[in-house]
Design a protein around this motif. Sequence first.
Motif, PDB file in Angstrom:
ATOM      1  N   UNK A 113       3.935  84.628  34.268  1.00 55.71           N
ATOM      2  CA  UNK A 113       3.218  85.742  35.201  1.00 55.71           C
ATOM      3  C   UNK A 113       3.004  85.542  36.662  1.00 55.71           C
ATOM      4  N   UNK A 114       2.655  84.275  36.825  1.00 49.71           N
ATOM      5  CA  UNK A 114       2.676  83.766  38.287  1.00 49.71           C
ATOM      6  C   UNK A 114       3.855  83.934  39.098  1.00 49.71           C
ATOM      7  N   UNK A 115       5.153  83.435  38.355  1.00 50.17           N
ATOM      8  CA  UNK A 115       6.116  83.541  39.266  1.00 50.17           C
ATOM      9  C   UNK A 115       6.550  84.929  39.500  1.00 50.17           C
ATOM     10  N   UNK A 116       6.368  85.801  38.780  1.00 49.11           N
ATOM     11  CA  UNK A 116       6.746  87.280  39.086  1.00 49.11           C
ATOM     12  C   UNK A 116       5.307  88.034  39.644  1.00 49.11           C
ATOM     13  N   UNK A 117       4.395  88.034  39.301  1.00 48.51           N
ATOM     14  CA  UNK A 117       3.211  88.724  39.818  1.00 48.51           C
ATOM     15  C   UNK A 117       2.648  88.513  41.056  1.00 48.51           C
ATOM     16  N   UNK A 118       2.604  86.896  41.187  1.00 48.83           N
ATOM     17  CA  UNK A 118       2.269  86.619  42.720  1.00 48.83           C
ATOM     18  C   UNK A 118       3.209  87.338  43.806  1.00 48.83           C
ATOM     19  N   UNK A 119       4.092  87.139  43.750  1.00 49.10           N
ATOM     20  CA  UNK A 119       5.202  87.757  44.851  1.00 49.10           C
ATOM     21  C   UNK A 119       5.060  89.335  44.858  1.00 49.10           C
ATOM     22  N   UNK A 120       5.068  89.998  43.767  1.00 47.62           N
ATOM     23  CA  UNK A 120       5.043  91.379  43.507  1.00 47.62           C
ATOM     24  C   UNK A 120       3.714  91.974  44.178  1.00 47.62           C
ATOM     25  N   UNK A 121       2.532  91.224  43.786  1.00 47.03           N
ATOM     26  CA  UNK A 121       1.353  91.599  44.422  1.00 47.03           C
ATOM     27  C   UNK A 121       1.317  91.221  45.778  1.00 47.03           C
ATOM     28  N   UNK A 122       1.652  90.340  46.426  1.00 50.42           N
ATOM     29  CA  UNK A 122       1.849  90.026  47.695  1.00 50.42           C
ATOM     30  C   UNK A 122       2.756  91.000  48.508  1.00 50.42           C
ATOM     31  N   UNK A 123       3.713  91.647  48.029  1.00 57.07           N
ATOM     32  CA  UNK A 123       4.369  92.532  48.746  1.00 57.07           C
ATOM     33  C   UNK A 123       3.837  93.913  48.726  1.00 57.07           C
ATOM     34  N   UNK A 124       3.065  94.147  47.821  1.00 62.27           N
ATOM     35  CA  UNK A 124       2.049  95.397  47.628  1.00 62.27           C
ATOM     36  C   UNK A 124       1.049  95.266  48.581  1.00 62.27           C
ATOM     37  N   UNK A 125       0.381  94.257  48.600  1.00 62.88           N
ATOM     38  CA  UNK A 125      -0.868  94.004  49.444  1.00 62.88           C
ATOM     39  C   UNK A 125      -0.292  94.314  50.966  1.00 62.88           C
TER      40      UNK A 125
END
Length: 333
Positions: A113-125
């Motif tokens: 979850x952290x490997x995939x979710x953190x970059x995804x949320x960072x790009x969206x933000x």
Amino acid sequence: MAERGAHLTAASAHEDRPSIFEVVAQDSLMSALRPALQHAVKVLSDSNPGRWGWLWRGFDEAFAVAELLLQHHFLSRRGGSFSENFYGLRRVAAGVGPSPVALPAGLRWRSLGLLVGAPYLGAKLGRLVGRLREEQDYAIRPPSSPRARLCRAALAAYPFAALAWQAWLLAQQVGYLLGRARQHSPLLRMAGVRLARITPQDGGTAGHSGSLSHWLSTGLSVGVFFLQFLEWWHSPENQDSLRGLTALPPPPPPLHLDLDRGPDPPPAALPALRTLCPLCRKVRANEAALSTSGFVFCYPCAHAYLKAHQRCPLTGYPSHTRHLVKLYAKEEH
């Protein structure tokens, strides 16, 4: 004797600890893969928007799904992410010594979850902040609306939040370098794991899938190298050096032509102040640029002159009213 034995036990527990260079290098691998792959998708979308436009519009989601499948494969088969396995590293539970490569299910799902979710949320933000800044710069929304005030507060707080995250990351890496921290990244700390080197003893328990995993790792490694090369090739700095644009001298300014042909007036002189119109000698209003020469005039002055003389008032270049380009300044609030 007991104290010496405890020291040896602690040393053996950390003998598989990777260096700071290894852990930072594996972090940069996936961070470099995303923009390179994004550039490749953009090239495909520009070449054929009807076929590949959907992939460019939904790149964040498509990349997240692909990364989810990739990281799940390596976490379940080899005990670490793709980039970690590429550098000979694996994940083990924090606070313990060397352990089997297979992570417990809870730590594996948390890591995924952290490997995939953190970059995804960072790009969206990042995209959201860019869009809000654009709305604020061009005053798309009324400045007194509740949403506008909320957006201004969010934009004011975002740099401090980003600075706090970078400071935490730097402190974690310095602590890891000095041997005071087991993890070099806050994400590893949140996942409850640390990185360790893959040893020859791990080969039998790593859960390799044979030739399929080998070819997948090799293919992805070659693909990463190709995408990084593509990103470098299309970078503005490299394109400028290849084309020699930085070595070209600036073009000379337009020449004033001494035209005195009967009833036509001689060319106007350029005023000393750049804010004055060369024709009416007043501060420019309703500005317009003449594309044939690049000079800026009042739109009514230039339109009347071009309609009467069909040439630039300053250079004498043949021009028409269709060569006038209206200039719009941002309204001040």
